[in-house]
Motif scaffolding. Structure first.
Motif, mmCIF file in Angstrom:
data_model
loop_
_atom_site.group_PDB
_atom_site.id
_atom_site.type_symbol
_atom_site.label_atom_id
_atom_site.label_comp_id
_atom_site.label_asym_id
_atom_site.label_seq_id
_atom_site.Cartn_x
_atom_site.Cartn_y
_atom_site.Cartn_z
ATOM 1 N N LEU A 103 0.868 -1.185 0.140
ATOM 2 C CA LEU A 103 -0.054 0.119 -0.013
ATOM 3 C C LEU A 103 0.680 1.490 -0.137
ATOM 4 O O LEU A 103 1.988 1.316 0.596
ATOM 5 C CB LEU A 103 -0.875 0.152 1.137
ATOM 6 N N PRO A 104 0.401 2.339 -0.505
ATOM 7 C CA PRO A 104 0.918 3.668 -0.416
ATOM 8 C C PRO A 104 1.174 3.995 1.205
ATOM 9 O O PRO A 104 0.544 3.454 1.717
ATOM 10 C CB PRO A 104 0.130 4.621 -1.116
ATOM 11 N N ALA A 109 -2.310 3.824 8.272
ATOM 12 C CA ALA A 109 -3.653 3.882 8.569
ATOM 13 C C ALA A 109 -4.041 2.257 8.946
ATOM 14 O O ALA A 109 -4.587 2.013 9.947
ATOM 15 C CB ALA A 109 -4.581 4.172 7.541
ATOM 16 N N VAL A 110 -3.707 1.245 8.019
ATOM 17 C CA VAL A 110 -3.993 -0.065 8.057
ATOM 18 C C VAL A 110 -3.084 -0.544 9.352
ATOM 19 O O VAL A 110 -3.639 -1.161 10.378
ATOM 20 C CB VAL A 110 -3.742 -0.779 6.861
ATOM 21 N N GLU A 111 -1.908 -0.268 9.444
ATOM 22 C CA GLU A 111 -1.171 -0.736 10.456
ATOM 23 C C GLU A 111 -1.646 -0.042 11.891
ATOM 24 O O GLU A 111 -1.678 -0.937 13.053
ATOM 25 C CB GLU A 111 0.434 -0.284 10.437
ATOM 26 N N ILE A 156 -5.190 0.485 12.484
ATOM 27 C CA ILE A 156 -6.110 -0.375 12.509
ATOM 28 C C ILE A 156 -5.648 -1.949 13.257
ATOM 29 O O ILE A 156 -6.290 -2.222 14.032
ATOM 30 C CB ILE A 156 -6.977 -0.532 11.362
ATOM 31 N N GLU A 157 -4.621 -2.075 12.611
ATOM 32 C CA GLU A 157 -4.207 -3.471 12.825
ATOM 33 C C GLU A 157 -3.838 -3.601 14.307
ATOM 34 O O GLU A 157 -4.120 -4.657 15.035
ATOM 35 C CB GLU A 157 -2.942 -3.931 12.052
ATOM 36 N N ARG A 158 -2.891 -2.655 14.853
ATOM 37 C CA ARG A 158 -2.639 -2.539 16.246
ATOM 38 C C ARG A 158 -3.824 -2.534 17.247
ATOM 39 O O ARG A 158 -4.159 -3.255 18.180
ATOM 40 C CB ARG A 158 -1.901 -1.385 16.501
ATOM 41 N N TYR A 159 -4.725 -1.796 16.782
ATOM 42 C CA TYR A 159 -6.050 -1.591 17.765
ATOM 43 C C TYR A 159 -6.760 -3.117 17.578
ATOM 44 O O TYR A 159 -7.384 -3.609 18.811
ATOM 45 C CB TYR A 159 -7.047 -0.579 17.122
ATOM 46 N N ILE A 194 -12.485 7.053 4.445
ATOM 47 C CA ILE A 194 -12.727 5.759 4.875
ATOM 48 C C ILE A 194 -13.423 5.297 6.324
ATOM 49 O O ILE A 194 -14.173 4.827 6.517
ATOM 50 C CB ILE A 194 -11.638 4.833 4.519
ATOM 51 N N VAL A 195 -12.550 6.185 6.957
ATOM 52 C CA VAL A 195 -12.773 5.888 8.653
ATOM 53 C C VAL A 195 -13.841 6.611 9.247
ATOM 54 O O VAL A 195 -14.117 6.650 10.475
ATOM 55 C CB VAL A 195 -11.188 5.661 9.227
ATOM 56 N N GLY A 196 -13.857 7.822 8.582
ATOM 57 C CA GLY A 196 -14.977 8.788 9.027
ATOM 58 C C GLY A 196 -14.237 9.800 10.288
ATOM 59 O O GLY A 196 -13.114 9.706 10.487
ATOM 60 N N GLU A 197 -14.880 10.441 10.762
ATOM 61 C CA GLU A 197 -14.476 11.465 11.831
ATOM 62 C C GLU A 197 -13.959 10.687 13.211
ATOM 63 O O GLU A 197 -13.211 11.223 13.816
ATOM 64 C CB GLU A 197 -15.901 12.217 12.386
#
Length: 123
Positions: free
Chosen positions: A30-31, A37-39, A41-44, A80-83
């Motif tokens: 991914l760029p 952002a994905v990383e 989310i992954e941690r969470y 994508i993720v919103g506010e």
């Protein structure tokens, strides 16, 4: 914790190693801003996500799908993720945790209280 126990725990959290490696390879492609952002989310998810291998593996793969499409379309991360990124991930968790340990325990609690309530009504 022995290596065997660690391996079992890891498989329980992330699913089969092959799927995990494939997911990580996809994220790596991914760029940078989407990857970051994905990383996050992954941690969470690793801390608060569903704890069954099938659910977790599918969830991580679907997050990768979502961000791959978004990157291809140049969709801004915030769209994508919103506010509220926490709410975004919590909604993902709710969608993938059906049938997991937490849901079973919630159902047991509800059933126990309902049983007590019925018993009290029949006195």
């Amino acid at each position: 914790m022995s290596d065997v126990e660690k391996g079992g725990f890891i498989a329980k959290v992330i699913g089969p190693k092959r799927r995990w490696r494939e997911y990580k390879a996809r994220v790596k492609q991914l760029p940078p801003n989407y990857r970051t952002a994905v990383e996050a989310i992954e941690r969470y998810l690793l801390h608060f996500g569903p704890m069954t291998a099938d659910n977790s593996a599918s969830l991580f793969e679907d997050v990768a799908d979502l961000f791959e499409r978004a990157a291809a379309d140049r969709t801004p991360i915030r769209e994508i993720v919103g506010e509220d990124p926490v709410e975004f991930v919590e909604e993902l968790i709710r969608n993938y945790s059906k049938g997991g340990y937490v849901d079973r325990e919630r159902a047991r609690l509800t059933q126990a209280i309902e049983s007590v309530e019925r018993a009290e009504e029949n006195r």
